[in-house]
Design a protein around this motif. Structure first.
Motif, PDB file in Angstrom:
ATOM      1  N   TYR A  33    -112.570  53.777 -51.667  1.00 45.96           N
ATOM      2  CA  TYR A  33    -112.928  52.371 -51.514  1.00 45.96           C
ATOM      3  C   TYR A  33    -111.984  51.680 -50.544  1.00 45.96           C
ATOM      4  O   TYR A  33    -110.800  52.033 -50.449  1.00 45.96           O
ATOM      5  N   VAL A  34    -112.536  50.710 -49.817  1.00 46.14           N
ATOM      6  CA  VAL A  34    -111.700  49.774 -49.076  1.00 46.14           C
ATOM      7  C   VAL A  34    -111.336  48.679 -50.072  1.00 46.14           C
ATOM      8  O   VAL A  34    -112.210  47.952 -50.553  1.00 46.14           O
ATOM      9  N   VAL A  35    -110.070  48.584 -50.416  1.00 40.72           N
ATOM     10  CA  VAL A  35    -109.622  47.671 -51.468  1.00 40.72           C
ATOM     11  C   VAL A  35    -109.037  46.408 -50.857  1.00 40.72           C
ATOM     12  O   VAL A  35    -108.194  46.458 -49.967  1.00 40.72           O
ATOM     13  N   LYS A  36    -109.520  45.269 -51.340  1.00 40.74           N
ATOM     14  CA  LYS A  36    -108.965  43.963 -50.978  1.00 40.74           C
ATOM     15  C   LYS A  36    -108.067  43.525 -52.130  1.00 40.74           C
ATOM     16  O   LYS A  36    -108.497  43.487 -53.293  1.00 40.74           O
ATOM     17  N   PHE A  37    -106.818  43.175 -51.811  1.00 41.12           N
ATOM     18  CA  PHE A  37    -105.811  42.928 -52.843  1.00 41.12           C
ATOM     19  C   PHE A  37    -105.592  41.440 -53.104  1.00 41.12           C
ATOM     20  O   PHE A  37    -105.502  40.637 -52.173  1.00 41.12           O
ATOM     21  N   ARG A  38    -105.448  41.106 -54.360  1.00 41.01           N
ATOM     22  CA  ARG A  38    -105.215  39.720 -54.762  1.00 41.01           C
ATOM     23  C   ARG A  38    -103.839  39.224 -54.323  1.00 41.01           C
ATOM     24  O   ARG A  38    -103.602  38.024 -54.235  1.00 41.01           O
ATOM     25  N   GLY A  39    -102.918  40.149 -54.057  1.00 32.38           N
ATOM     26  CA  GLY A  39    -101.571  39.765 -53.652  1.00 32.38           C
ATOM     27  C   GLY A  39    -101.423  39.503 -52.167  1.00 32.38           C
ATOM     28  O   GLY A  39    -100.331  39.180 -51.696  1.00 32.38           O
ATOM     29  N   ALA A  40    -102.502  39.614 -51.399  1.00 35.41           N
ATOM     30  CA  ALA A  40    -102.443  39.403 -49.956  1.00 35.41           C
ATOM     31  C   ALA A  40    -102.739  37.950 -49.609  1.00 35.41           C
ATOM     32  O   ALA A  40    -103.195  37.173 -50.451  1.00 35.41           O
ATOM     33  N   GLY A  41    -102.442  37.615 -48.330  1.00 34.77           N
ATOM     34  CA  GLY A  41    -102.751  36.344 -47.695  1.00 34.77           C
ATOM     35  C   GLY A  41    -103.277  35.208 -48.543  1.00 34.77           C
ATOM     36  O   GLY A  41    -102.511  34.440 -49.109  1.00 34.77           O
ATOM     37  N   HIS A  42    -104.622  35.117 -48.628  1.00 28.46           N
ATOM     38  CA  HIS A  42    -105.266  34.007 -49.327  1.00 28.46           C
ATOM     39  C   HIS A  42    -105.465  34.271 -50.820  1.00 28.46           C
ATOM     40  O   HIS A  42    -106.182  33.518 -51.486  1.00 28.46           O
ATOM     41  N   GLY A  43    -104.863  35.319 -51.329  1.00 28.42           N
ATOM     42  CA  GLY A  43    -104.910  35.571 -52.762  1.00 28.42           C
ATOM     43  C   GLY A  43    -106.320  35.811 -53.281  1.00 28.42           C
ATOM     44  O   GLY A  43    -107.164  36.385 -52.600  1.00 28.42           O
ATOM     45  N   THR A  44    -106.563  35.361 -54.500  1.00 28.08           N
ATOM     46  CA  THR A  44    -107.854  35.643 -55.133  1.00 28.08           C
ATOM     47  C   THR A  44    -109.001  34.867 -54.496  1.00 28.08           C
ATOM     48  O   THR A  44    -110.161  35.226 -54.689  1.00 28.08           O
ATOM     49  N   LYS A  45    -108.705  33.828 -53.727  1.00 27.28           N
ATOM     50  CA  LYS A  45    -109.802  33.095 -53.071  1.00 27.28           C
ATOM     51  C   LYS A  45    -110.530  33.990 -52.081  1.00 27.28           C
ATOM     52  O   LYS A  45    -111.756  33.898 -51.939  1.00 27.28           O
ATOM     53  N   ALA A  46    -109.801  34.871 -51.389  1.00 28.89           N
ATOM     54  CA  ALA A  46    -110.449  35.809 -50.471  1.00 28.89           C
ATOM     55  C   ALA A  46    -111.326  36.793 -51.247  1.00 28.89           C
ATOM     56  O   ALA A  46    -112.392  37.196 -50.774  1.00 28.89           O
ATOM     57  N   LEU A  47    -110.882  37.167 -52.439  1.00 25.24           N
ATOM     58  CA  LEU A  47    -111.685  38.072 -53.259  1.00 25.24           C
ATOM     59  C   LEU A  47    -112.946  37.368 -53.757  1.00 25.24           C
ATOM     60  O   LEU A  47    -114.021  37.973 -53.838  1.00 25.24           O
ATOM     61  N   ILE A  48    -112.825  36.097 -54.098  1.00 24.07           N
ATOM     62  CA  ILE A  48    -113.987  35.317 -54.530  1.00 24.07           C
ATOM     63  C   ILE A  48    -114.996  35.202 -53.391  1.00 24.07           C
ATOM     64  O   ILE A  48    -116.211  35.363 -53.593  1.00 24.07           O
ATOM     65  N   SER A  49    -114.508  34.937 -52.180  1.00 21.68           N
ATOM     66  CA  SER A  49    -115.391  34.883 -51.015  1.00 21.68           C
ATOM     67  C   SER A  49    -116.118  36.207 -50.826  1.00 21.68           C
ATOM     68  O   SER A  49    -117.329  36.244 -50.578  1.00 21.68           O
ATOM     69  N   GLU A  50    -115.371  37.292 -50.924  1.00 20.93           N
ATOM     70  CA  GLU A  50    -115.949  38.625 -50.743  1.00 20.93           C
ATOM     71  C   GLU A  50    -116.995  38.913 -51.814  1.00 20.93           C
ATOM     72  O   GLU A  50    -118.076  39.454 -51.535  1.00 20.93           O
ATOM     73  N   LEU A  51    -116.683  38.544 -53.041  1.00 19.80           N
ATOM     74  CA  LEU A  51    -117.593  38.788 -54.155  1.00 19.80           C
ATOM     75  C   LEU A  51    -118.873  37.976 -54.018  1.00 19.80           C
ATOM     76  O   LEU A  51    -119.984  38.519 -54.086  1.00 19.80           O
ATOM     77  N   ILE A  52    -118.741  36.676 -53.831  1.00 23.57           N
ATOM     78  CA  ILE A  52    -119.927  35.822 -53.725  1.00 23.57           C
ATOM     79  C   ILE A  52    -120.722  36.173 -52.469  1.00 23.57           C
ATOM     80  O   ILE A  52    -121.958  36.319 -52.521  1.00 23.57           O
ATOM     81  N   GLY A  53    -120.029  36.322 -51.333  1.00 19.16           N
ATOM     82  CA  GLY A  53    -120.726  36.663 -50.100  1.00 19.16           C
ATOM     83  C   GLY A  53    -121.468  37.975 -50.196  1.00 19.16           C
ATOM     84  O   GLY A  53    -122.622  38.091 -49.765  1.00 19.16           O
ATOM     85  N   GLY A  54    -120.814  38.973 -50.767  1.00 20.96           N
ATOM     86  CA  GLY A  54    -121.442  40.281 -50.904  1.00 20.96           C
ATOM     87  C   GLY A  54    -122.647  40.254 -51.828  1.00 20.96           C
ATOM     88  O   GLY A  54    -123.675  40.871 -51.542  1.00 20.96           O
ATOM     89  N   GLN A  55    -122.525  39.542 -52.936  1.00 24.76           N
ATOM     90  CA  GLN A  55    -123.635  39.489 -53.885  1.00 24.76           C
ATOM     91  C   GLN A  55    -124.808  38.670 -53.350  1.00 24.76           C
ATOM     92  O   GLN A  55    -125.972  38.980 -53.624  1.00 24.76           O
ATOM     93  N   VAL A  56    -124.508  37.612 -52.592  1.00 25.60           N
ATOM     94  CA  VAL A  56    -125.592  36.861 -51.943  1.00 25.60           C
ATOM     95  C   VAL A  56    -126.309  37.771 -50.952  1.00 25.60           C
ATOM     96  O   VAL A  56    -127.544  37.813 -50.902  1.00 25.60           O
TER      97      VAL A  56
END
Length: 260
Positions: A33-56
């Protein structure tokens, strides 16, 4: 609607793209897997964007790599020799987000690969809806895998949440950055797509997508703001945006006219 959860068993290599430091990793299901980490740059907001964007994107029928929740044990990464990576892993314990690695895929090149007007219009519509600033000629965030077009990396969507103020204004914004979209010149069927996609992205479906956000990703709210409160704002933002889709559709059409 639900996502599988896997556990990282092996950190393979960093993918040094921007400041987010995603990585290729292997999980306990045997897949990479390509893993996006909560400890990077924009934190969990980037993960939320990825999750919502991907599911849409998936809901609208696009091909995207499978999204999974990726659990990172507290002890993982302690033996990593690179201090920057070790800090990233240590700050990312708990749930992160992974995208199934498309081995052998290559970057979409608009000069080489033709995208028909309907598909181009669908992608442009979705990116205008999600306020995705990162689907440009410089960085298309699209891959060709088994001769088919796949969409990746939606971490730059929903940029309103980085300030978390005046979300109502952003919900009805025309999204001026659509002028830089790599597929805009070919997006001649936006009105048709607008009608079709609004039938698919119902309030109920958007609610199911927002409900996928783990509560532990929502600990950055203002004082007194619960994860439920934050989810409600995401839901209201997306519903308000789709209810006023004519605003961003018109902007995209005007920007396209200026190009052609």
């Amino acid at each position: 609607m639900e996502l599988r959860t896997v556990n990282v068993t092996r950190y393979i290599t960093p993918l040094r793209e921007g400041g987010s430091l995603p990585a290729l990793a292997e999980a306990d299901d045997g897949f990479k897997y390509v893993v996006k980490f909560r400890g990077a740059g924009h934190g969990t907001k980037a993960l939320i964007s990825e999750l919502i964007g991907g599911q849409v994107a998936q809901t609208l029928g696009f091909r995207i790599p499978e999204l999974v929740f990726v659990n990172l044990d507290e002890a993982f990464g302690r033996s990593e020799g690179d201090e920057e990576i070790q800090d990233l892993l240590q700050n990312s314990k708990g749930l992160n987000l992974g995208l199934h690695f498309l081995s052998g895929a290559f970057t979409f090149d608009p000069v080489v690969t033709h995208v028909d007007p309907k598909l181009a219009s669908q992608i442009v519509w979705m990116d205008a809806f999600l306020t995705n600033v990162d689907r440009t000629v410089r960085n298309t965030n699209m891959l060709i895998w088994h001769k088919e077009l796949w969409l990746i990396d939606h971490g730059a969507t929903l940029y309103f949440h980085h300030s978390w103020v005046n979300w109502e204004k952003y919900a009805v914004s025309p999204f001026l950055q659509i002028k830089d979209h790599v597929l805009l010149p070919y997006a001649s069927r936006l009105d048709e797509v607008d009608v079709e996609f609004k039938k698919i992205l119902t309030s109920e479906k958007i609610g199911e997508i927002v409900d996928l956000i783990p509560d532990e990703w929502l600990e950055w709210g203002d004082e007194g703001e619960t994860p439920g409160d934050i989810k409600k704002i995401y839901l209201q933002f997306l519903i308000e945006r789709i209810n006023n889709s004519q605003i961003f559709v018109k902007e995209a059409q005007n920007a396209r006219k200026a190009l052609i």
